[in-house]
Each structure stands twice: as C-alpha cells, then as structure tokens.
Design a protein around this motif. Structure first.
Motif, PDB file in Angstrom:
ATOM      1  N   LYS A 784     -35.220 -33.641 -31.361  1.00  0.00           N
ATOM      2  CA  LYS A 784     -36.313 -33.595 -30.446  1.00  0.00           C
ATOM      3  C   LYS A 784     -36.706 -32.846 -29.208  1.00  0.00           C
ATOM      4  O   LYS A 784     -37.856 -33.589 -28.389  1.00  0.00           O
ATOM      5  CB  LYS A 784     -37.392 -35.215 -30.404  1.00  0.00           C
ATOM      6  CG  LYS A 784     -37.228 -35.535 -31.594  1.00  0.00           C
ATOM      7  CD  LYS A 784     -37.975 -36.815 -31.862  1.00  0.00           C
ATOM      8  CE  LYS A 784     -37.991 -37.724 -33.424  1.00  0.00           C
ATOM      9  NZ  LYS A 784     -38.794 -36.317 -33.773  1.00  0.00           N
ATOM     10  N   VAL A 785     -35.332 -32.045 -28.475  1.00  0.00           N
ATOM     11  CA  VAL A 785     -35.304 -31.139 -28.048  1.00  0.00           C
ATOM     12  C   VAL A 785     -36.484 -30.301 -28.153  1.00  0.00           C
ATOM     13  O   VAL A 785     -36.931 -29.551 -26.971  1.00  0.00           O
ATOM     14  CB  VAL A 785     -33.795 -30.414 -27.272  1.00  0.00           C
ATOM     15  CG1 VAL A 785     -34.379 -29.728 -26.422  1.00  0.00           C
ATOM     16  CG2 VAL A 785     -33.543 -32.139 -27.246  1.00  0.00           C
ATOM     17  N   VAL A 786     -36.547 -29.219 -29.488  1.00  0.00           N
ATOM     18  CA  VAL A 786     -37.102 -27.967 -29.643  1.00  0.00           C
ATOM     19  C   VAL A 786     -38.250 -28.381 -30.465  1.00  0.00           C
ATOM     20  O   VAL A 786     -37.731 -29.668 -31.421  1.00  0.00           O
ATOM     21  CB  VAL A 786     -36.214 -27.295 -29.334  1.00  0.00           C
ATOM     22  CG1 VAL A 786     -37.014 -26.112 -30.414  1.00  0.00           C
ATOM     23  CG2 VAL A 786     -35.465 -27.269 -28.762  1.00  0.00           C
ATOM     24  N   TRP A 787     -39.387 -27.777 -30.857  1.00  0.00           N
ATOM     25  CA  TRP A 787     -40.475 -27.820 -31.738  1.00  0.00           C
ATOM     26  C   TRP A 787     -40.705 -27.253 -32.243  1.00  0.00           C
ATOM     27  O   TRP A 787     -41.182 -26.071 -31.332  1.00  0.00           O
ATOM     28  CB  TRP A 787     -41.072 -28.985 -31.818  1.00  0.00           C
ATOM     29  CG  TRP A 787     -42.007 -29.363 -30.259  1.00  0.00           C
ATOM     30  CD1 TRP A 787     -43.267 -29.786 -30.102  1.00  0.00           C
ATOM     31  CD2 TRP A 787     -41.735 -30.404 -29.120  1.00  0.00           C
ATOM     32  NE1 TRP A 787     -43.644 -28.696 -28.872  1.00  0.00           N
ATOM     33  CE2 TRP A 787     -42.794 -29.406 -27.970  1.00  0.00           C
ATOM     34  CE3 TRP A 787     -40.688 -30.734 -28.625  1.00  0.00           C
ATOM     35  CZ2 TRP A 787     -42.922 -30.178 -26.693  1.00  0.00           C
ATOM     36  CZ3 TRP A 787     -39.969 -31.329 -27.453  1.00  0.00           C
ATOM     37  CH2 TRP A 787     -41.140 -31.117 -26.014  1.00  0.00           C
ATOM     38  N   THR A 788     -41.767 -26.846 -33.255  1.00  0.00           N
ATOM     39  CA  THR A 788     -41.861 -26.014 -33.442  1.00  0.00           C
ATOM     40  C   THR A 788     -44.099 -25.907 -33.313  1.00  0.00           C
ATOM     41  O   THR A 788     -44.520 -27.181 -33.448  1.00  0.00           O
ATOM     42  CB  THR A 788     -42.337 -25.285 -35.258  1.00  0.00           C
ATOM     43  OG1 THR A 788     -41.470 -25.626 -35.446  1.00  0.00           O
ATOM     44  CG2 THR A 788     -43.489 -24.029 -35.350  1.00  0.00           C
ATOM     45  N   ASP A 789     -44.933 -25.151 -32.793  1.00  0.00           N
ATOM     46  CA  ASP A 789     -45.629 -25.127 -32.453  1.00  0.00           C
ATOM     47  C   ASP A 789     -47.013 -24.948 -33.714  1.00  0.00           C
ATOM     48  O   ASP A 789     -46.404 -23.977 -34.236  1.00  0.00           O
ATOM     49  CB  ASP A 789     -46.552 -24.834 -31.202  1.00  0.00           C
ATOM     50  CG  ASP A 789     -46.491 -23.238 -31.092  1.00  0.00           C
ATOM     51  OD1 ASP A 789     -46.390 -22.558 -31.948  1.00  0.00           O
ATOM     52  OD2 ASP A 789     -46.320 -22.160 -30.026  1.00  0.00           O
TER      53      ASP A 789
END
Length: 864
Positions: A784-789
């Motif tokens: 959960k450091v990167v996610w998709t918008d």
C-alpha cells in the motif's frame, strides 16, 4: 519359526525342487523390505497370500522366504478336515499359453482359515500379503526384447511368464507387506457370517495388491478412448456442447465432434511398454550427457506419498526437467506422473511418444474457447479422480534467468476444483528443485533476455539442436522439498469446505486467496530444497567483481567463506551443498570450461569472460536466495565504514517484502531480522565485522582490508536488485503522482535498466527483465505504498520518497546520479537527490553514517 502346533514341516514335491533348481540361475531376488522377518508376530502361524496363481510365483516366494529366514510357504497348515500349504493366491489361472483367470480363487482357503480359528479360540494365523514383480524396470543392459515382457497389469499365460523369467528374472522384486492377524479381523467382524467375512477379506486383499502394483508399475489406466468417453459424458461437457451448438447455430453432432477433438488433442495415451522402452533409451542418453544424476530426500517423499493424490511441482529450467524427473521416479520404483505439457511440444514424431509416456497437452491460453476450457478441466478431474499422479510447472514456462518465476496458478486452481468435487484422496503437492551445472538452452536464454525473439519449437529446430549432445553438462541434482498437504490448508482458510457445493463451476470466495497462498508456498519450498553446486559458488564470487576476475587466493577464500556461511547458518534442512573443497571447486570450474586461468608471476588469476560470464549469471541466480540476508548486511557496509545494528535491522525490515517477493524467501519480517542478526554474528566471529558499544555499533575494516573486500563481493550479488528497486521508485517519484500507468512505468524502468546496462557493460541480462519490475511494482501495491487512481494512473504515499532517501545507505552517489540522469522524467520532474534545507551537505555516504553512529552513541551515554 512358528510355535503353532498345527503347523507341520513338509517336503516339497520332487518336481517343485527340480523346477526351483532350473529356475535358480535365471532369477535374482530383491526383497522389500530387505529384512521382512521384522514384520512377523511371534507365536502365530504364517500363511502367505500372493496375487497370481502359478508355479513360478510359488518358487520365487519359497526362495525369497528361505533366503530371508522366513517360514516356508511349503509347510502344511492343519485346517478342518485337511492340511494345506501355507500359501494361497487371489486368482486361479487355467490354460497353457495365454491363461484364463478365475477370481473365485481365494474364497476357499480364506474360508478354511476362518473356520480353523472358530474351532480353536486360542489359535491365530497371520496372513502376509506378498507382491511379486518380474522385470519391473529392465536396465539398459537387458536389451529391447526384455522390455516387452516386463511386469504389467495383464494376467499372462504360463508361456509368457516363462519368457519373462528368462529375460527379466534377474530383476525380480518380492514385496512383503505387514501381516494381518485373522484373529483380530474375526474379533472386529461384528458378527458377520463366515461367508461374508471371507468375501470382505478377499476384497481387502485385492485392493491392497492393486494399490501396491499401482505404486510400483503405475496405475491401471484404461485405453485413451475410454477416458475420452468418460470426459465427454460428464454433465459440464454435455452442457458446454449444447451451449456451443446453440450459440454458433451448428448441429449437436458437430459440437460433439469438436469436443471429442479437443479431448483427443489433450489426453495422454499412457503405455507401460513405451515408458519402459523410453527409460531404456534415456539411461544411455543420460550417461552420454551428464556425469551423474543425484537425488536427495527422495525417501521422505516416497514415505509421504501412499494414500495421496501426488502432484509433483518442480521448478522449470530446461526441457529435460520432466524427462529427468520421470526417469528417476521410474528408476526408483515409483510410477511416473502424467505431465502437463504445452501443445507446442506436440511435434510430429515427438508428440505421440510424449503422449504415451504420460504427457497431456494444453494450450497456452483458454480465453475465447469455453468448450476447450471445460473439456480440459474435466479431463484433469478424471485424472485426479482415478488417483493418477500428476506433474506440472506452476511457473508457466522455463526460467530464462535462473530465478523462480512468478507462479501462474491456473493448474493449481483446476486441481483444487477437481478435488473439491470428489475428495476421495487427499492431495499432496511435492515441490522438486532441479539443479544443473550447465544448460543445453543457455545460449538461447541469454539471447531471449537480450531481446531476440523466442524460437518456436519445431521438428527441424529439434534436429538442429541435437548438436548440443556433443557436449558434457556435468552433474544434475533433484532435491525433493517438504511436501504440502492441501487438506490442512483448506481447513485453515475454510473449515466448512467439506460442505462446499460440488458443482463444477463453484468458486468460493476464499478459493483465489488459497490458490495464491498455495502457489507461494510451493515456490518457497522449492527454494528451501536448493542444491549448492560448484558452479553456483564460482558464480557468486566471480560475477561480483567488475572484470569477473579474481586472484586465486582471493577466490579460494571467498568460496570458503560462502560455503561456511551456508553450512553454519543453514537455510533449511533440505539444502544440500557440494562436498568439494575450494581448490577442487576451482579445478572443476576450469574442467567444465566456465573459468580460465591466467598465469602470472605474482599469482594466478581466474577469470570468466564474455558469453560465459552472461551464462554464469544463471547459476548465481539459482542460489541467490540463500545469500539474501548476508548480501543485505554486506550491502549496508558498501559505502559506510560504521553503522548501528538497529539501522541495519530497521532498513532490512523495510526492504524485505521486496526481496521476499522476488526470491520467495520463507520468513516474515521478524524472521528475516533474526536471520540478519545471526548473519551479523557470523561476520563478527569471522573478524569481517567488529562490534562495539555493547553490540550496538558495527564496523568493517578499511577498504583495502581482506574482510572489507569479502563483504563487497557478498553485497554485489544482490546490488543489482537494489538498483532495480531504485530505478522503479525514482521513475515514479521523478514523474510525480497521477502521470504513469503500471505498464508505462514498467516500460520506463526496462528502458532505463537496458541503457544503464549498456553504459556499465553489465553481464546480467535479468537486470532489465520486465517481469522483475512488474513484480516489484505489484509488491509496492501490496504494501500500500502505491495504488491506482480512477484514471488508471499510479499514485503514491510519502513513504516512497522516504525510500528514495534511504537508498543513500546502500547505493553510492555516482550510481544514484547515473540512474537519475538516465531515468525519463515528465513535467513534474524534480531533483530526488537534492538535500533538504537543513542538511549541511553529504560529503560521502560513509561520513553521513559516521555522524549517525556518533549521535546514537551519545544518546546511549546521555539518555536525556
């Protein structure tokens, strides 16, 4: 040996003794177990049960008992109204040439034994089932003709049995099973009539003999057309046929023909004679190709298998993987599995042989063909239902880098669904590590990683590839990992799974998570059974130097250090390590052509060059996971003379999820921290690191020190992974949030790594392997450091920029600047290596951490 007064020693008939003497030169018996006397219970009479009637089986049994010191099957048992020999068969055979069986054979003697116990309540008789196999696996000296008369499921006539004895009698196996106390059976009969109890015992014995025969020579498979008919008659396939006919507006008969064609394209056509013939050929082939094939922990795997549906899940590194595993299993007395093979291997002339050896073929993708998907699922379900051992590669293809690939869990999901529909036998997944010292496909792998297209398998390509057979490929090792039982995993994730619907299309919510967890555990257990061969150790050392060259003394010291590390801090109890000493390893590397010696008055130098260095990276990657904790500790001291122990552990926990995802490591974060602690203590014991301030501060020697040199070599085995991580993070942060999709980021990372590799002459093609960047980005999402918008672009938290700053600990400034200079940036581009306003300036990574250590020492001295 028996104390039963109702047993009488009797002489064998003269004709029986004569036949025994005539047969003796032609038969060599192997007993299983070697000392069957330990199975018997004292004080009870012995009666042997054999599977098939015949003088030859009686002669072989009598001789095996005599050689083992067991009671003779020729002795007489006193039964009601008569005496009879201490042996009976489950089937009677009539006729001379071809034989005709009468399955009613055992009822009479079993009934007599039961009545004898009823007449004398103090008496017991133990029945010992004995399986006799003549020519189970003729060896390569036996000749082709011997294969035709090897043991199978057919009940043959006396003439054919005589030929089998003459040709294969020297490969006779006599398997003694644990005795069955008839008194105990009678006591547990719950009042069954003697007739029903007799039938029950006969049925149990038949089941026992079929199970033993299936384990020794393979399952009794029906003809391929019978299996195909069973698949086509299942409800899911009938529904798919009707749906296809309706959707495409074709006749039901045409849709049925299409389904049958799919089933015939998929189905194996297992043939015991072909398997034995292929085994005969392969024994010569392996001797010409390899210097030896070793198996470790096979006894543990064999002990765990009985009563289970066994699924072999090896790593996939070469086309010879499945041939090697099947051959070794057959040679060791275990039935070879049915193997899932890509339809690209169904070549003219080759495909039929593979099919008869147990291969069943599947297409690379099932998308857009619902009927094919249903037919394949039902075929796999038929195999699972029949207890056929299976083998497939969950990586989906051969590894081109030497690392385990991210699993593709389609076959696992289909196996799980097949089991849930008919959970008759518990499923056991058996991981297998296969280690080579040289690969036939090595050059093609390097070419593919460098951008060359993969060559499509063809008969002409196979013929051209035969030239590789002129070389020698060293030793091969098959290590059997810790098996994984499916039922406990099901119990843990879904305690009520037994009441889950048995519908063919059932998809419980927990199934996807369970399949992913199972795939991960299989890969972990494969790595936990690694074999460290001489080439692995050479690769770890030489490829960590800029010119892939080391002075002989340094190389010997480095090999000794790495080997001691693996031995003193074992990764698992199933890892095996070459017994060669460092001098022997270097000599072996020269002999195999991997390294070259350069003579010099001040000491010889060992070097690996050009293409050999590229190919050698494959064998370093095979065992990179064993070196992960040590490489992390060593990497912390690449650019830092001193560092606090707490910093090594803290940063190790941060980076561990990414190393774990790439190398399938077995620990959680705390477990990895413990590994790091033990590794630090190992380095301290060896004098490579010094510990001060009550163990809180660690320090290495100056750069020219031998210990510092050894740390650099260890660290560089993982340094390219850390550089890849930095490339991905830098590209994302440099471009800013909401600007790049996952695919765009993968492409940017791959191009950056390729360019960096060209500028630095890197010899490791996996450095710019797109799949590794994809796995790293996926792991960033998982933590959960990167996610998709909503627009499909990547967003990230402040933790990502913290990771960029933490990279200063590991990566030298010039490396970071090179990566940042090459990495493409968008309109949000920024200087990631810029110092914050309150930072007086980083003179070097080493001085930065000297200040950190000094502050920590002051804090411990003056807590306030």
């Amino acid at each position: 040996m028996s104390a039963d007064p109702h047993v009488h020693v009797a002489r064998s008939p003269w004709w029986f003794k004569l036949l025994g003497r005539l047969l003796e030169p032609w038969v060599r018996i192997k007993r299983d177990p070697a000392e069957p006397t330990t199975l018997l219970k004292s004080g009870a009479a012995v009666c042997y049960a054999i599977e098939r009637d015949g003088a030859s089986d009686a002669l072989i049994l009598e001789r095996a008992c005599r050689e083992a010191g067991l009671p003779s099957p020729m002795q007489l048992l006193e039964l009601p109204g008569r005496r009879r020999r201490s042996v009976f068969s489950l089937s009677r055979r009539h006729g001379w040439l071809f034989g005709r069986t009468d399955a009613r054979g055992p009822k009479e003697p079993i009934g007599q034994l039961i009545r004898a116990l009823e007449d004398d309540p103090q008496r017991d008789i133990q029945v010992v089932p004995v399986s006799i196999y003549v020519g189970r696996a003729p060896n390569r000296e036996s000749g082709w003709f011997s294969v035709l008369f090897a043991e199978n499921w057919l009940v043959v006539g006396r003439f054919r049995r005589m030929l089998a004895l003459l040709l294969n009698g020297r490969d006779t196996v006599v398997h003694f099973s644990a005795p069955v106390s008839l008194r105990s059976v009678l006591a547990d009969s719950n009042g069954l009539s003697p007739e029903r109890l007799t039938r029950k015992i006969a049925r149990v014995l038949r089941t026992h003999f079929r199970r033993i025969r299936a384990a020794v020579i393979g399952p009794d498979l029906s003809h391929r057309r019978t299996v195909v008919d069973a698949v086509l008659n299942t409800e899911p396939v009938r529904d798919a046929i009707a749906a296809t006919a309706s959707k495409e507006n074709i006749t039901l008969a045409k849709a049925q023909r299409r389904a049958r064609d799919f089933a015939l394209e998929i189905a194996a056509d297992y043939s015991h004679p072909v398997v034995r013939s292929t085994s005969f050929l392969l024994s010569n082939f392996w001797n010409k190709l390899y210097d030896g094939i070793a198996m470790h922990h096979f006894d543990k795997a064999r002990a765990a298998a009985p009563g289970h549906e066994v699924v072999y899940v090896p790593c996939h590194r070469s086309h010879t993987d499945y041939l090697l595993l099947s051959y070794q299993l057959h040679y060791s007395g275990v039935v070879p599995p049915h193997i899932a093979a890509g339809v690209n291997l169904n070549l003219p002339g080759v495909g039929p042989i593979l099919r008869r050896g147990g291969a069943f073929f599947l297409r690379r993708s099932f998308k857009g063909n619902a009927m094919y998907s249903v037919v394949f699922n039902e075929y796999l379900a038929q195999l699972v239902d029949r207890g056929v051992p299976l083998e497939y590669f969950i990586e989906g293809g051969r590894s081109r880098t030497g690392r385990l690939l991210a699993p593709r869990a389609g076959m696992l999901a289909m196996t799980l669904r097949a089991f849930l529909r008919a959970p008759r036998r518990p499923v056991l997944f058996q991981p297998v590590y296969i280690g080579y010292e040289k690969l036939m496909e090595g050059k093609s792998y390097a070419g593919e990683l460098s951008g060359k297209p993969k060559e499509k398998e063809s008969l002409l390509g196979l013929i051209r590839g035969l030239k590789v057979l002129r070389q020698r490929y060293g030793h091969v090792t098959l290590n059997f990992g810790e098996p994984i039982l499916l039922t406990p995993m099901l119990d843990a994730v879904a305690p009520d799974w037994r009441v889950t619907t048995a519908e063919h299309d059932a998809k419980p919510e927990w199934m996807s998570h369970l399949v992913d967890d199972l795939a991960e555990r299989i890969q972990v257990n494969i790595n936990r059974a690694a074999d460290v061969n001489p080439i692995n150790l050479l690769a770890l050392a030489l490829l960590a130097t800029p010119k892939h060259a080391m002075a002989e003394n340094d190389l010997l010291a480095q090999i000794e250090l790495t080997k001691s590390l693996f031995q003193e801090l074992p990764y698992s109890d199933r890892v095996t390590i070459t017994p060669m000493n460092p001098q022997g390893i270097v000599a072996y590397g020269e002999q195999m052509g991997w390294i070259r010696r350069v003579r010099h008055p001040l000491g010889d130098v060992l070097v690996t060059e050009g293409e050999q260095a590229v190919l050698l990276s494959y064998f370093r990657n095979n065992v990179l996971h064993l070196n992960a904790a040590a490489a992390w500790v060593a990497a912390c001291f690449l650019n830092n003379r001193r560092m606090s122990r707490s910093s090594v552990l803290r940063l190790g926990k941060l980076i561990y999820p990414f190393i774990q995802g790439e190398l399938f490591l077995p620990w959680d974060q705390d477990g990895f921290a413990n590994e790091v602690q033990e590794t630090i203590e190992f380095f301290v014991r060896r004098g490579i690191l010094e510990s001060s301030s009550e163990g809180r501060v660690l320090e290495r020697g100056p750069g020219q020190d031998d210990g510092a040199y050894q740390l650099r070599v260890i660290a560089r085995s993982m340094l390219q992974a850390f550089e890849r991580y930095y490339i991905a993070i830098a590209a994302l942060v440099k471009n800013g949030p909401h600007t790049m999709s996952s695919g765009e980021l993968e492409t940017a990372c791959t191009l950056t790594a390729q360019r960096l590799g060209l500028l630095n002459e890197l010899s490791a093609p996996e450095f710019f392997d797109k799949a590794l960047f994809r796995g790293f980005i996926q792991k960033l999402r998982e933590v959960k450091v990167v996610w998709t918008d909503e627009a499909g672009k990547l967003d990230f938290s402040d933790a990502l920029e913290d990771m960029v700053r933490d990279a200063r600990v590991i990566l030298a400034r010039e490396v970071r600047h090179s990566i940042l200079k090459i990495t493409p940036g968008g309109e949000n581009e920024r200087d990631l290596d810029a110092r914050p306003p309150d930072d007086p300036g980083e003179t070097s990574a080493e001085s930065l951490h000297d200040r950190h250590v000094a502050n920590e020492e002051t804090r411990h001295k003056h807590p306030l």
